[in-house]
Design an enzyme around this catalytic site. Structure first.
Site, PDB file in Angstrom:
ATOM      1  N   TRP A  65     -24.047   7.499  -1.266  1.00  0.00           N
ATOM      2  CA  TRP A  65     -23.926   6.041  -1.271  1.00  0.00           C
ATOM      3  C   TRP A  65     -24.003   5.444   0.130  1.00  0.00           C
ATOM      4  O   TRP A  65     -23.939   4.233   0.292  1.00  0.00           O
ATOM      5  CB  TRP A  65     -22.634   5.623  -1.950  1.00  0.00           C
ATOM      6  CG  TRP A  65     -21.419   6.374  -1.486  1.00  0.00           C
ATOM      7  CD1 TRP A  65     -20.655   6.118  -0.399  1.00  0.00           C
ATOM      8  CD2 TRP A  65     -20.839   7.513  -2.117  1.00  0.00           C
ATOM      9  NE1 TRP A  65     -19.638   7.018  -0.291  1.00  0.00           N
ATOM     10  CE2 TRP A  65     -19.720   7.897  -1.337  1.00  0.00           C
ATOM     11  CE3 TRP A  65     -21.147   8.260  -3.264  1.00  0.00           C
ATOM     12  CZ2 TRP A  65     -18.910   8.984  -1.665  1.00  0.00           C
ATOM     13  CZ3 TRP A  65     -20.345   9.343  -3.580  1.00  0.00           C
ATOM     14  CH2 TRP A  65     -19.252   9.694  -2.799  1.00  0.00           C
TER      15      TRP A  65
ATOM     16  N   GLU B 165     -17.239   2.868  -4.382  1.00  0.00           N
ATOM     17  CA  GLU B 165     -15.902   2.411  -3.997  1.00  0.00           C
ATOM     18  C   GLU B 165     -14.960   2.385  -5.197  1.00  0.00           C
ATOM     19  O   GLU B 165     -13.794   2.764  -5.092  1.00  0.00           O
ATOM     20  CB  GLU B 165     -15.980   1.021  -3.357  1.00  0.00           C
ATOM     21  CG  GLU B 165     -16.594   1.005  -1.975  1.00  0.00           C
ATOM     22  CD  GLU B 165     -15.798   1.823  -0.968  1.00  0.00           C
ATOM     23  OE1 GLU B 165     -14.572   1.954  -1.122  1.00  0.00           O
ATOM     24  OE2 GLU B 165     -16.409   2.349  -0.028  1.00  0.00           O
TER      25      GLU B 165
ATOM     26  N   GLN C 187      -9.507   6.389  -7.213  1.00  0.00           N
ATOM     27  CA  GLN C 187      -8.554   7.360  -7.750  1.00  0.00           C
ATOM     28  C   GLN C 187      -9.167   8.740  -7.903  1.00  0.00           C
ATOM     29  O   GLN C 187      -8.637   9.577  -8.627  1.00  0.00           O
ATOM     30  CB  GLN C 187      -8.040   6.878  -9.123  1.00  0.00           C
ATOM     31  CG  GLN C 187      -7.339   5.536  -9.109  1.00  0.00           C
ATOM     32  CD  GLN C 187      -5.975   5.600  -8.478  1.00  0.00           C
ATOM     33  OE1 GLN C 187      -5.432   6.671  -8.232  1.00  0.00           O
ATOM     34  NE2 GLN C 187      -5.383   4.445  -8.195  1.00  0.00           N
TER      35      GLN C 187
ATOM     36  N   TYR D 149      -8.462   6.898 -15.251  1.00  0.00           N
ATOM     37  CA  TYR D 149      -8.190   5.488 -14.904  1.00  0.00           C
ATOM     38  C   TYR D 149      -9.320   4.597 -15.441  1.00  0.00           C
ATOM     39  O   TYR D 149     -10.050   3.950 -14.699  1.00  0.00           O
ATOM     40  CB  TYR D 149      -8.026   5.322 -13.396  1.00  0.00           C
ATOM     41  CG  TYR D 149      -6.872   6.108 -12.839  1.00  0.00           C
ATOM     42  CD1 TYR D 149      -5.597   5.552 -12.780  1.00  0.00           C
ATOM     43  CD2 TYR D 149      -7.049   7.418 -12.395  1.00  0.00           C
ATOM     44  CE1 TYR D 149      -4.523   6.282 -12.277  1.00  0.00           C
ATOM     45  CE2 TYR D 149      -5.982   8.150 -11.900  1.00  0.00           C
ATOM     46  CZ  TYR D 149      -4.724   7.582 -11.846  1.00  0.00           C
ATOM     47  OH  TYR D 149      -3.670   8.300 -11.353  1.00  0.00           O
TER      48      TYR D 149
ATOM     49  N   TYR E 290      -8.696  -4.101  -0.775  1.00  0.00           N
ATOM     50  CA  TYR E 290      -9.325  -2.954  -0.124  1.00  0.00           C
ATOM     51  C   TYR E 290     -10.811  -2.870  -0.472  1.00  0.00           C
ATOM     52  O   TYR E 290     -11.674  -2.760   0.411  1.00  0.00           O
ATOM     53  CB  TYR E 290      -8.636  -1.646  -0.529  1.00  0.00           C
ATOM     54  CG  TYR E 290      -9.496  -0.447  -0.220  1.00  0.00           C
ATOM     55  CD1 TYR E 290      -9.566   0.042   1.073  1.00  0.00           C
ATOM     56  CD2 TYR E 290     -10.293   0.143  -1.205  1.00  0.00           C
ATOM     57  CE1 TYR E 290     -10.396   1.111   1.387  1.00  0.00           C
ATOM     58  CE2 TYR E 290     -11.125   1.209  -0.899  1.00  0.00           C
ATOM     59  CZ  TYR E 290     -11.170   1.690   0.397  1.00  0.00           C
ATOM     60  OH  TYR E 290     -12.003   2.730   0.700  1.00  0.00           O
TER      61      TYR E 290
ATOM     62  N   ASP F  82      -6.280   1.770   3.360  1.00  0.00           N
ATOM     63  CA  ASP F  82      -6.019   2.741   2.290  1.00  0.00           C
ATOM     64  C   ASP F  82      -5.152   3.866   2.838  1.00  0.00           C
ATOM     65  O   ASP F  82      -4.627   3.778   3.961  1.00  0.00           O
ATOM     66  CB  ASP F  82      -7.320   3.267   1.689  1.00  0.00           C
ATOM     67  CG  ASP F  82      -8.038   4.276   2.592  1.00  0.00           C
ATOM     68  OD1 ASP F  82      -7.712   4.351   3.797  1.00  0.00           O
ATOM     69  OD2 ASP F  82      -8.923   4.990   2.099  1.00  0.00           O
TER      70      ASP F  82
END
Length: 353
Positions: free
Chosen positions: A34, A51, A56, A96, A131, A149
């Site tokens: 990326w 991102e 997580q 998540y 963030y 972070d």
């Protein structure tokens, strides 16, 4: 302790510090898919997916998930047009799942209105917090926004020998150190430093480009900064689940709730493990709801999600709704574990598939 005090570095020191870290990053920065494209003008879709995925998920695991997701949805238009079930299937294994649902919703907005052009625009999208907005605005628009972070917190806490850095303290110092000429590269450099050299347990201080300015290194106790956070004990959750059909063709139900909402899974019923007869009663209630007959126990699996440790007690059952092909459904890791258990330990019950 005040939320933030000005950086102790002189302008000359700050210039040297920035140059040292960015020169290291230009030589040693991680080669990640990326990161392709012009500095400060990255492809917003690829950067965004990365991102969100890495919020997580560790980079080593995220690489496979990232490529799989991009292969399935190569453009934001493809993602926006897809049904949610397909998005969740492509996200399967990442965990998540609210991230995937929010990414899908936001993609529908972007497909109509275009990509955001600044921090405020990114922050307005579903699932995008400060963030992620800072990262994307610096990486895709070269906006001078510093990220905050876990890696950044650790690097700055050691740089300043700060035991208990508050979020405001970290953000203030991150803002003060940010290189305004190369904000995207600076953000990635700090994160790479934390991920590869300034690690939690075994920092590699001799190779660190910030060693000349690092107070924790001077004190000789880098791992003392920051102090470990107190983590709450995981909540124990118990539930019964039934397998009606086979491990590849079984009755599934759609999950609800913030953790697994939208995913499919084996029918389940929670119970309190300390109550007499609770597990048997939960199994009976579940089978009554499904119009099924309970069968033998197949075993149990456990899985930890966020602050919950779930133990699933798996049973065979007969009757009930029609089974479906589980291979095309988006399932949680917990359900995959249960199906694997059934496949490994109870195959004779099902016969050849």
């Amino acid at each position: 302790m005040p939320a933030f005090t000005p950086t102790p570095f002189t302008p000359a020191q700050l210039t040297e510090l920035r140059a040292a870290l960015l020169n290291w990053f230009d030589r040693q920065g991680r080669d990640l898919p990326w990161r392709q494209g012009q500095e400060g003008r990255r492809d917003p879709y690829r950067a965004w997916v990365a991102e969100v995925l890495l919020q997580q998920t560790q980079v080593a695991r995220g690489l496979t998930y990232y490529q799989r997701f991009l292969d399935t949805f190569p453009t934001v238009q493809a993602l926006a047009a897809a049904p949610e079930s397909e998005v969740l299937k492509a996200w399967e294994g990442c965990g998540y799942y609210a991230r995937a649902r929010n990414l899908h919703r936001a993609a529908q907005h972007v497909a109509t209105h275009g990509f955001p052009q600044d921090f405020v625009g990114w922050l307005a999208l579903p699932g995008v917090g400060p963030y992620t907005a800072a990262a994307l605005s610096s990486l895709t628009g070269n906006e001078a926004r510093a990220v905050n972070d876990g890696n950044v917190r650790r690097v700055l806490a050691r740089l300043h020998a700060q035991t208990h850095p508050t979020p405001a303290w970290v953000q203030g110092h991150a803002d003060a150190l940010l290189d305004p000429a190369r904000p995207g590269a600076w953000n990635e450099a700090v994160m790479d430093l934390g991920a590869t050299l300034c690690t939690p347990r075994t920092p590699q201080c001799p190779a660190c480009p910030l060693r000349p300015w690092c107070q924790a290194h001077v004190l000789g106790t880098p791992t003392a900064y920051p102090a470990p956070k107190a983590r709450p004990a995981a909540q124990e959750v118990h539930a019964v689940a039934v397998l009606i059909g086979t491990p590849v063709c079984a009755v599934l139900e759609r999950r609800a709730g913030p953790l697994l909402g939208g995913l499919m899974g084996l029918p389940t019923q929670p119970f309190e493990p300390g109550a007499p007869g609770a597990q048997t009663g939960a199994l009976a209630d579940l089978c009554t709801r499904l119009h099924a007959t309970p069968g033998p126990a197949l075993g149990q699996v456990t899985h930890t999600m966020t602050h919950r440790r779930i133990t699933l007690h798996l049973y065979r059952a007969d009757g009930g709704p029609d089974p479906q092909d589980v291979r095309t459904a988006a399932l949680s890791r917990l359900d995959h574990k249960a199906l694997h258990l059934a496949q490994a330990h109870a195959a004779p019950l099902f016969g050849p598939e």
